[in-house]
Design an enzyme around this catalytic site. Structure first.
Site, mmCIF file in Angstrom:
data_model
loop_
_atom_site.group_PDB
_atom_site.id
_atom_site.type_symbol
_atom_site.label_atom_id
_atom_site.label_comp_id
_atom_site.label_asym_id
_atom_site.label_seq_id
_atom_site.Cartn_x
_atom_site.Cartn_y
_atom_site.Cartn_z
ATOM 1 C CG HIS B 323 45.679 36.997 40.235
ATOM 2 N ND1 HIS B 323 45.016 36.682 41.395
ATOM 3 C CD2 HIS B 323 45.274 38.250 39.903
ATOM 4 C CE1 HIS B 323 44.266 37.716 41.758
ATOM 5 N NE2 HIS B 323 44.388 38.664 40.875
ATOM 6 N N GLY B 324 47.342 33.320 37.837
ATOM 7 C CA GLY B 324 48.256 32.757 36.851
ATOM 8 C C GLY B 324 48.779 31.421 37.318
#
Lengths: 504, 472
Positions: B323-324
């Site tokens: 996600h990041g």
């Protein structure tokens, strides 16, 4: 049926997009324009560079947002929804108060919190800043006085102070209130002896004593009619401090009417479909009283937008020989030769004026003059050669400082201009922000004795031309020296200046 | 280019649809391919060449893999293909993160930091990478034949509706549709309705909530009282869901207009009665990917319990990192992994005992706390915020005055939980999965057009902030 329905609905959907596109390109439906002003986005030019750095894409989106078809309807509908359902507005600087009263957000901020916090959290530092600015203004006032020019300040009222009962709730909670420039400046003006007329105080006193609204419900400036009465007082004040007989205005009997521009300027910015219900305000007609003994002085106004009411409602051309409006000391109005203060010959304009008025409302007086005070002070005391010498010194210091130069190169790159231009711009910023750091004579506590040599010589030349005896003497010398009259006048003016400069 | 922009909504999409439908059926993939390249090149000019080149390279690697007779050669090509895909992801997405951490460690030992030029993240690379991997692995496993035409493969990987934010369409789910799909007026309209629902979710709900959340979290978090903190995190929880699921709806709708049937990505996730269930309902295609291409290859459930817990944790740590590229995402993944393990150990039994509604409430609270970790990148700030959630300090609570925010939050909560009730489920079934009759089409079309106009208005209103007069 279903087949036909789906086919028709698909076509209608595409037709919607087509109509939007056609409206953008042809404006085939005439639509009421949106209120307020925005900076126009130009259609971006495609280059590989602008495409690669995405500025083309960003600008194209911005352009589309400003130009897509039926935009006015879309925005008005959404704004009406916000207003009807939530009592909100999408206009950034508009604060919705009680009972449908509108305020500009900085007036709300100034009332509850003070706008001091934009500059510093420390009241004493802020007071010193205001004092420094007031002292500069006083020096400019006194120097201009020597040349027959009257400088004064008009402190315009703020809607927040006159109608605090309709203000929205404070969002600053228990945060401490800061020093308000509109309260502290009058104290400084009184103690220093700066000419000023305080409409802020006067309007608060007048509330409830007059039949008309001093501020309109959905506007930010003084009401149309209140500005007329203020102007009447203003002209009388100018007569008194300038010792001149100026034409008076006559204000007709007030009457009720539907809201006129700009009394609903904040509402116009909200771009609603329907008008906000409000009680009608009073209006009056105005005319200039004929007075053959009156003089027509030249007025330069430097200030915020409150002066627009006066400039638009009163035939100032019948009262003043010339009136210029240096809006926030940036854009020049009512002068066909210039559009920006950066283009004007500051000294020539100032010295040919009879009145210089700094006109600021309570929320805008924090930046009184918008740079005029220091600019005028430096130019009144120093000629271009002296100023350039100081600029040269600062630029030399820049060249000796690697870090400084690195940041300047960055700035030049970002702006797409040469390094010399950026250096000069920064050096000018420094000397016109804090001139006392660069010009020793400006640090004296009293009025500086130094004067701009060019300005003095020009003034002496005008005096020579206006005194027949003196002019005859110079004419004789011109013949004797075998030069033109103007050349002889200049030589005499320089000689006279050199003889008397110690007295300047 | 993003869907919620004027350029896409008012120019690109209508122009594409006209072009697409006037193109003869057998050439429509070329129109879609061209539009997808324009779509990506417009928004990410720096990466279009790398993206296209790596897509072409992967196509040929898989082709060679399928042609190879020896298993070892097939394995080699499969490995290279996955290495290239993951390599790109690792470089672009985790390059900065890795360097920052290396420098932080060097700093601890008094060494000078290594200088590097910050790498820009190509938009959509996470989705693009996963789709490439599914193609390689599904083909390697023999689930599907490889694509014959390069253009079809590029369409699969770079198709503009799902390139930027999913759903992650596994190759085996869509292989047949790329080469052979049908179009109908009714499907077009249904796709249009779905697109508009997604657009409205994004612009009319998520963006409104997001603006308020940004203001609250932009201030001093330590000064937030408990009540406001819960409203903030609840609003963010709704913002995230309506934003992400809105984007998926738009992608699914656009796909449907073009005759594709993309997998669903969300199924009322906040109605989940456990974290395990939440992950079967939230970002379903990512969950499916992780399960099929990571969890099962690691051993899945068919191993010792300890190993299974370990597998779960690894999967969720990597999910978080996907996600990041920052530590808060790793912690967020670990947080979810922790509760998944706990549910298998004992929490699942507790949920069963207390019943559906209390379990949904507990799960929702756990998810919200997880979103706080997800949203606040700075670990210290995040901890402060979570402390505020549980400080029970209501002294500074100020009732909400932003009517639009309150109304939007209420609407978001109602739509998030409506499927817990029978009528809500029926309503969703009707809206999303019903073949409308003629009259129903007319009614739904009017509603959809109203939402579309309203969304366009909302999208543009914030960009118009006029002055009374020009200041300068």
């Amino acid at each position: 049926m279903e087949k036909w329905v789906t086919r028709i609905l698909c076509i209608l959907t595409m037709a919607f997009f087509l109509l939007v596109f056609l409206q953008e390109k042809t404006h085939f439906v005439h639509i009421r324009q949106l209120g307020g002003v925005v900076e126009e986005v130009v259609y971006p030019k495609f280059t590989m560079q602008s495409y690669a750095d995405r500025s083309y894409q960003n600008n194209l989106e911005a352009y589309s947002k400003q130009n897509f078809g039926f935009r006015e309807w879309f925005l008005r509908c959404y704004n009406q929804y916000l207003w009807d359902f939530y009592g909100m507005t999408s206009a950034l600087d508009v604060s919705v108060g009680r009972d449908g009263w509108l305020y500009e957000s900085w007036f709300v901020e100034d009332y509850y919190h003070s706008r001091m916090y934009k500059y510093t959290d420390n009241p004493e530092i802020f007071k010193n800043k205001l004092r420094t600015e007031a002292i500069r203004l006083y020096k400019v006032q006194e120097i201009l006085k020597e040349f027959g020019v009257t400088l004064f300040v008009m402190l315009e009222p703020g809607k927040d102070r006159v109608f605090p009962e309709y203000l929205p709730e404070s969002k600053w909670g228990d945060e401490p209130e800061g020093v308000r420039a509109a309260d502290y400046y009058p104290y400084l003006f009184d103690s220093l002896g700066i000419n000023y007329i305080n409409f802020s105080k006067y309007f608060v006193e007048q509330k409830g004593k007059v039949d008309y609204l001093l501020f309109p419900q959905t506007g930010t400036h003084w009401s149309n009619i209140a500005s007329l009465y203020a102007a009447d007082s203003l002209f009388k004040y100018m007569e008194q401090i300038g010792n001149k007989n100026i034409s008076n205005i006559e204000i007709g009997k007030p009457y009720y009417d539907t809201t006129r521009k700009p009394d609903d300027d904040l509402e116009q910015m909200m771009n609603l479909i329907r008008e906000i219900p409000k009680a009608p305000n009073m209006y009056a007609d105005v005319s200039v009283v004929e007075d053959t003994s009156a003089v027509k002085p030249k007025l330069i106004t430097i200030g915020d937008s409150f002066f627009w009411n006066i400039a638009n409602e009163i035939p100032l051309g019948s009262i003043f020989s010339e009136y210029q409006y240096w809006y926030y000391n940036s854009t020049v109005y009512f002068n066909p030769n210039y559009s920006s203060t950066s283009e004007i010959d500051l000294l020539a304009e100032l010295l040919s004026a009879d009145y210089v008025m700094l006109s600021y409302c309570t929320a805008m007086i924090y930046d009184i003059g918008n740079g005029f005070n220091t600019n005028a002070l430096v130019h009144l005391c120093y000629d271009d050669a002296q100023i350039n010498a100081v600029l040269g010194g600062i630029m030399a210091s820049m060249k000796n400082d690697e870090n400084w130069m690195a940041s300047l190169y960055e700035k030049a790159d970002a702006k797409g201009v040469g390094i010399e231009d950026v250096m000069r711009e920064d050096a000018e910023y420094l000397i016109f922000t804090d001139p006392e750091n660069y010009f020793e004579e400006l640090c004296v506590s009293g009025i500086p004795t130094i004067r701009n040599k060019d300005m003095c010589i020009k003034r002496i030349k005008e005096q020579i031309y206006s005194y027949p005896v003196w002019l005859d003497e110079v004419k004789r010398k011109a013949e004797e020296w075998n030069v033109s009259l103007d050349s002889a006048v200049t030589r005499n003016a320089i000689w006279y200046y050199n003889q008397h400069k110690s007295e300047q | 280019m993003v869907f919620s922009s004027n350029i896409f909504l008012l120019y690109f999409l209508p122009a594409f649809l006209v072009l697409y439908f006037v193109t003869p059926n057998r050439f429509r993939n070329y129109t879609l391919l061209l539009a997808s390249l324009v779509f990506y090149a417009y928004g990410a000019p720096d990466f279009i060449i790398q993206l296209t080149a790596s897509t072409i390279l992967n196509f040929f690697l898989v082709k060679f893999m399928c042609k190879a007779e020896k298993q070892s050669i097939r394995k080699l090509f499969c490995g290279i293909s996955i290495f290239v895909s993951l390599g790109l992801l690792a470089y672009y997405k985790y390059g900065n993160f890795t360097m920052e951490n290396i420098n932080a460690i060097r700093g601890m030992f008094g060494s000078e930091p290594i200088e590097w030029i910050k790498i820009l993240l190509p938009i959509g690379i996470s989705f693009f990478t996963f789709q490439s991997i599914t193609y390689t692995i599904d083909t390697y496993r023999g689930v599907n034949e490889p694509m014959r035409k390069l253009s079809d493969y590029i369409v699969y990987i770079m198709m503009f509706p799902q390139l930027i934010a999913g759903p992650i369409v596994r190759y085996n789910e869509i292989a047949g549709q790329i080469t052979n799909r049908t179009h109908s007026w009714s499907e077009c309209l249904q796709g249009f309705y779905r697109f508009v629902i997604g657009l409205s979710k994004k612009i009319l709900v998520a963006d409104v909530l997001g603006r308020w959340v940004d203001v609250q979290l932009g201030g001093d978090i330590a000064l937030l009282d408990t009540g406001t903190s819960w409203i903030v995190i609840m609003a963010y929880t709704m913002q995230l869901y309506f934003d992400f699921s809105g984007y998926s709806d738009m992608a699914i709708g656009l796909g449907r207009i073009m005759g594709f049937s993309f997998p669903e990505n969300f199924d009322n996730p906040y109605n989940s009665a456990s974290i395990s269930e939440f992950w079967r309902r939230w970002h379903i295609t990512l969950g499916a990917f992780m399960k099929n291409y990571l969890y099962i290859p690691l051993g899945g459930n068919r191993c010792s319990k300890l190993r299974m817990y370990f597998n779960l944790w690894v999967v969720f740590l990597l999910s978080g990192l996907w996600h990041g590229a920052s530590w808060n995402f790793v912690i967020w993944g670990a947080y979810h992994g922790f509760f998944l393990v706990m549910e298998r150990l004992f929490l699942g039994k507790v949920y069963k005992r207390i019943g559906k509604v209390p379990s949904v409430i507990i799960t929702f609270i756990l998810v919200m706390v997880g979103w706080a970790i997800f949203r606040i990148e700075d670990i210290g700030q995040c901890w402060t915020f979570i402390s505020r959630l549980f400080s029970f300090d209501f002294t500074a609570f100020v009732p909400l005055k932003d009517g639009q925010f309150v109304a939007t939050l209420v609407v978001a909560l109602v739509f998030s939980f409506v499927a817990l009730f029978g009528f809500g489920k029926k309503m969703q079934k009707f809206v999303f999965y019903t073949d409308y009759s003629g009259w129903q089409h007319i009614v739904v079309w009017i509603v959809a057009m109203f939402l579309l106009l309203f969304s366009i208005a909302a999208l543009n209103v914030s960009s118009f902030s006029p002055f009374i007069y020009f200041r300068f």
